[in-house]
Design a protein around this motif. Sequence first.
Motif, PDB file in Angstrom:
ATOM      1  N   GLU A  35     -89.236 -43.169  -8.650  1.00 39.73           N
ATOM      2  CA  GLU A  35     -89.476 -41.601  -9.048  1.00 39.73           C
ATOM      3  C   GLU A  35     -90.715 -41.124  -8.092  1.00 39.73           C
ATOM      4  O   GLU A  35     -90.582 -40.196  -7.464  1.00 39.73           O
ATOM      5  CB  GLU A  35     -90.311 -41.601 -10.463  1.00 39.73           C
ATOM      6  CG  GLU A  35     -90.673 -40.068 -10.644  1.00 39.73           C
ATOM      7  CD  GLU A  35     -91.285 -40.303 -12.313  1.00 39.73           C
ATOM      8  OE1 GLU A  35     -90.658 -39.925 -13.119  1.00 39.73           O
ATOM      9  OE2 GLU A  35     -92.413 -40.841 -12.431  1.00 39.73           O
ATOM     10  N   GLU A  36     -91.637 -41.911  -7.716  1.00 39.00           N
ATOM     11  CA  GLU A  36     -92.356 -41.283  -6.585  1.00 39.00           C
ATOM     12  C   GLU A  36     -91.890 -41.348  -5.313  1.00 39.00           C
ATOM     13  O   GLU A  36     -92.109 -40.090  -4.612  1.00 39.00           O
ATOM     14  CB  GLU A  36     -93.683 -42.507  -6.449  1.00 39.00           C
ATOM     15  CG  GLU A  36     -94.735 -41.938  -5.580  1.00 39.00           C
ATOM     16  CD  GLU A  36     -96.005 -43.056  -5.561  1.00 39.00           C
ATOM     17  OE1 GLU A  36     -96.872 -42.726  -4.787  1.00 39.00           O
ATOM     18  OE2 GLU A  36     -95.926 -44.070  -6.159  1.00 39.00           O
ATOM     19  N   ASP A  37     -91.005 -42.312  -4.948  1.00 38.56           N
ATOM     20  CA  ASP A  37     -90.373 -42.256  -3.564  1.00 38.56           C
ATOM     21  C   ASP A  37     -89.594 -40.735  -3.665  1.00 38.56           C
ATOM     22  O   ASP A  37     -89.788 -40.151  -2.431  1.00 38.56           O
ATOM     23  CB  ASP A  37     -89.428 -43.148  -3.562  1.00 38.56           C
ATOM     24  CG  ASP A  37     -90.309 -44.704  -3.226  1.00 38.56           C
ATOM     25  OD1 ASP A  37     -91.323 -44.613  -3.144  1.00 38.56           O
ATOM     26  OD2 ASP A  37     -89.348 -45.598  -3.196  1.00 38.56           O
ATOM     27  N   ILE A  38     -88.776 -40.427  -4.706  1.00 38.75           N
ATOM     28  CA  ILE A  38     -88.093 -39.281  -4.535  1.00 38.75           C
ATOM     29  C   ILE A  38     -88.863 -38.084  -4.644  1.00 38.75           C
ATOM     30  O   ILE A  38     -88.645 -36.864  -3.786  1.00 38.75           O
ATOM     31  CB  ILE A  38     -87.092 -39.229  -5.810  1.00 38.75           C
ATOM     32  CG1 ILE A  38     -86.045 -40.452  -5.788  1.00 38.75           C
ATOM     33  CG2 ILE A  38     -86.350 -37.938  -5.939  1.00 38.75           C
ATOM     34  CD1 ILE A  38     -85.168 -40.726  -6.758  1.00 38.75           C
ATOM     35  N   ASN A  39     -89.924 -37.850  -5.535  1.00 40.30           N
ATOM     36  CA  ASN A  39     -90.727 -36.775  -5.598  1.00 40.30           C
ATOM     37  C   ASN A  39     -91.666 -36.464  -5.014  1.00 40.30           C
ATOM     38  O   ASN A  39     -92.153 -35.119  -4.796  1.00 40.30           O
ATOM     39  CB  ASN A  39     -91.224 -36.722  -7.199  1.00 40.30           C
ATOM     40  CG  ASN A  39     -90.010 -36.707  -8.272  1.00 40.30           C
ATOM     41  OD1 ASN A  39     -88.998 -36.179  -7.949  1.00 40.30           O
ATOM     42  ND2 ASN A  39     -90.209 -37.224  -9.385  1.00 40.30           N
ATOM     43  N   THR A  40     -92.117 -37.313  -3.822  1.00 38.14           N
ATOM     44  CA  THR A  40     -93.392 -37.057  -2.996  1.00 38.14           C
ATOM     45  C   THR A  40     -92.970 -37.281  -1.575  1.00 38.14           C
ATOM     46  O   THR A  40     -93.746 -37.216  -0.652  1.00 38.14           O
ATOM     47  CB  THR A  40     -94.522 -38.111  -3.474  1.00 38.14           C
ATOM     48  OG1 THR A  40     -94.191 -39.441  -3.331  1.00 38.14           O
ATOM     49  CG2 THR A  40     -94.783 -37.715  -4.963  1.00 38.14           C
ATOM     50  N   SER A  41     -91.737 -38.136  -1.358  1.00 43.31           N
ATOM     51  CA  SER A  41     -91.695 -38.524   0.051  1.00 43.31           C
ATOM     52  C   SER A  41     -91.287 -37.144   0.868  1.00 43.31           C
ATOM     53  O   SER A  41     -91.429 -37.558   2.246  1.00 43.31           O
ATOM     54  CB  SER A  41     -90.408 -39.431   0.180  1.00 43.31           C
ATOM     55  OG  SER A  41     -89.008 -38.768  -0.212  1.00 43.31           O
ATOM     56  N   GLY A  42     -90.904 -36.326   0.372  1.00 39.70           N
ATOM     57  CA  GLY A  42     -90.381 -35.099   1.082  1.00 39.70           C
ATOM     58  C   GLY A  42     -89.011 -35.234   1.932  1.00 39.70           C
ATOM     59  O   GLY A  42     -88.670 -34.447   2.761  1.00 39.70           O
ATOM     60  N   ARG A  43     -88.297 -36.447   1.657  1.00 35.72           N
ATOM     61  CA  ARG A  43     -86.933 -36.683   2.035  1.00 35.72           C
ATOM     62  C   ARG A  43     -85.764 -35.497   1.419  1.00 35.72           C
ATOM     63  O   ARG A  43     -84.766 -35.502   1.921  1.00 35.72           O
ATOM     64  CB  ARG A  43     -86.549 -37.900   2.050  1.00 35.72           C
ATOM     65  CG  ARG A  43     -87.300 -39.018   3.077  1.00 35.72           C
ATOM     66  CD  ARG A  43     -86.823 -40.426   2.694  1.00 35.72           C
ATOM     67  NE  ARG A  43     -85.697 -40.475   2.352  1.00 35.72           N
ATOM     68  CZ  ARG A  43     -84.545 -41.005   3.549  1.00 35.72           C
ATOM     69  NH1 ARG A  43     -84.966 -41.014   4.630  1.00 35.72           N
ATOM     70  NH2 ARG A  43     -83.347 -41.110   3.283  1.00 35.72           N
ATOM     71  N   TYR A  44     -86.268 -35.346   0.173  1.00 34.68           N
ATOM     72  CA  TYR A  44     -85.135 -34.547  -0.545  1.00 34.68           C
ATOM     73  C   TYR A  44     -85.922 -33.264  -1.331  1.00 34.68           C
ATOM     74  O   TYR A  44     -87.101 -33.246  -1.371  1.00 34.68           O
ATOM     75  CB  TYR A  44     -84.752 -35.535  -1.867  1.00 34.68           C
ATOM     76  CG  TYR A  44     -84.665 -36.960  -1.599  1.00 34.68           C
ATOM     77  CD1 TYR A  44     -83.525 -37.340  -0.841  1.00 34.68           C
ATOM     78  CD2 TYR A  44     -85.460 -37.823  -1.877  1.00 34.68           C
ATOM     79  CE1 TYR A  44     -83.393 -38.793  -0.321  1.00 34.68           C
ATOM     80  CE2 TYR A  44     -85.503 -39.174  -1.563  1.00 34.68           C
ATOM     81  CZ  TYR A  44     -84.430 -39.769  -0.728  1.00 34.68           C
ATOM     82  OH  TYR A  44     -84.228 -41.108  -0.572  1.00 34.68           O
ATOM     83  N   GLU A  45     -84.803 -32.464  -1.705  1.00 38.22           N
ATOM     84  CA  GLU A  45     -85.363 -31.228  -2.543  1.00 38.22           C
ATOM     85  C   GLU A  45     -85.608 -31.950  -4.021  1.00 38.22           C
ATOM     86  O   GLU A  45     -84.569 -31.823  -4.892  1.00 38.22           O
ATOM     87  CB  GLU A  45     -84.322 -30.267  -2.568  1.00 38.22           C
ATOM     88  CG  GLU A  45     -84.470 -29.405  -0.929  1.00 38.22           C
ATOM     89  CD  GLU A  45     -83.349 -28.502  -1.131  1.00 38.22           C
ATOM     90  OE1 GLU A  45     -83.439 -27.788  -2.055  1.00 38.22           O
ATOM     91  OE2 GLU A  45     -82.544 -28.150  -0.122  1.00 38.22           O
ATOM     92  N   ALA A  46     -86.721 -32.426  -4.187  1.00 42.58           N
ATOM     93  CA  ALA A  46     -86.922 -32.744  -5.394  1.00 42.58           C
ATOM     94  C   ALA A  46     -87.172 -31.900  -6.546  1.00 42.58           C
ATOM     95  O   ALA A  46     -87.771 -30.773  -6.419  1.00 42.58           O
ATOM     96  CB  ALA A  46     -88.500 -33.791  -5.460  1.00 42.58           C
ATOM     97  N   LEU A  47     -86.505 -31.699  -7.635  1.00 45.64           N
ATOM     98  CA  LEU A  47     -86.643 -30.882  -8.628  1.00 45.64           C
ATOM     99  C   LEU A  47     -87.605 -30.844  -9.761  1.00 45.64           C
ATOM    100  O   LEU A  47     -88.306 -29.912 -10.403  1.00 45.64           O
ATOM    101  CB  LEU A  47     -85.196 -30.861  -9.524  1.00 45.64           C
ATOM    102  CG  LEU A  47     -84.145 -30.319  -8.617  1.00 45.64           C
ATOM    103  CD1 LEU A  47     -82.931 -30.360  -9.292  1.00 45.64           C
ATOM    104  CD2 LEU A  47     -84.329 -28.960  -7.847  1.00 45.64           C
ATOM    105  N   LYS A  48     -88.271 -32.245  -9.901  1.00 49.06           N
ATOM    106  CA  LYS A  48     -89.141 -32.233 -10.932  1.00 49.06           C
ATOM    107  C   LYS A  48     -90.524 -31.898 -10.567  1.00 49.06           C
ATOM    108  O   LYS A  48     -91.033 -30.927 -11.436  1.00 49.06           O
ATOM    109  CB  LYS A  48     -89.324 -33.811 -11.407  1.00 49.06           C
ATOM    110  CG  LYS A  48     -90.599 -34.081 -12.179  1.00 49.06           C
ATOM    111  CD  LYS A  48     -90.354 -35.424 -13.158  1.00 49.06           C
ATOM    112  CE  LYS A  48     -89.315 -35.798 -13.899  1.00 49.06           C
ATOM    113  NZ  LYS A  48     -89.301 -36.851 -14.477  1.00 49.06           N
ATOM    114  N   PRO A  49     -90.966 -31.857  -9.225  1.00 52.40           N
ATOM    115  CA  PRO A  49     -92.264 -31.044  -9.181  1.00 52.40           C
ATOM    116  C   PRO A  49     -92.063 -29.374  -9.145  1.00 52.40           C
ATOM    117  O   PRO A  49     -92.772 -29.031  -9.530  1.00 52.40           O
ATOM    118  CB  PRO A  49     -92.466 -31.652  -7.686  1.00 52.40           C
ATOM    119  CG  PRO A  49     -91.777 -32.893  -7.558  1.00 52.40           C
ATOM    120  CD  PRO A  49     -90.554 -32.805  -8.199  1.00 52.40           C
TER     121      PRO A  49
END
Length: 209
Positions: free
Chosen positions: A70-84
């Motif tokens: 979860e942290e990798d996806i939402n904080t890495s900046g690699r993706y357009e993370a929707l949860k944040p």
Amino acid sequence: MTSQVPTTLFADPVSEERLERTAAALADHGFAVEILDDAVAARARVRELIPEGATVFTSASETTRLSGIEEDINTSGRYEALKPVVLGMDRATQADEIRRLLASPDVVVGSVAAVTETGSMVVASASGSQLPPYSGGAGKAIWIIGAQKVVPDLDTAMRRLEEHTLPLENVRAQAVYGKPSHINRLLIMNAEPFPGRATVILLREAIGF
């Protein structure tokens, strides 16, 4: 006939034989399936599976939280993370926009409450937010499932959900939201009709609820 699995065993990882039987059944039902050793391996594999720049929704899951996925996806900046993004929106005035964002991301990542040796997965939800992308709204779905979630059949899956998962989720919900959780919505995924859409990562270790 319902399998008489003692509730105390719902937290224990199953044998390699049962994992392989579950993987074979899921594959027969159209899911891409991988068996990995642990959360560290799953974390690396999920990174490989998600294209950089994809819109990704991480559903509420102790498995993805504890693994670091979860942290990798939402904080890495690699993706357009929707949860944040959604957490920063006003639920009173932007409810429709939130609903549309979460319903059809490029990728949804999460877990399930139980997976059967006959090739079905059971998901319970209080809000229902993860069910549209899980059931078909997301372009791709990735589920990471600890070995303790494998059960013989759907009847035992419901027992696991009600007797094991819900009490633990109640504790988490009280701590995070200040209120108990409920099985308000239930999704049973018996097959994946679109080849290549859904990946199930079965772990040899126990993780999550």
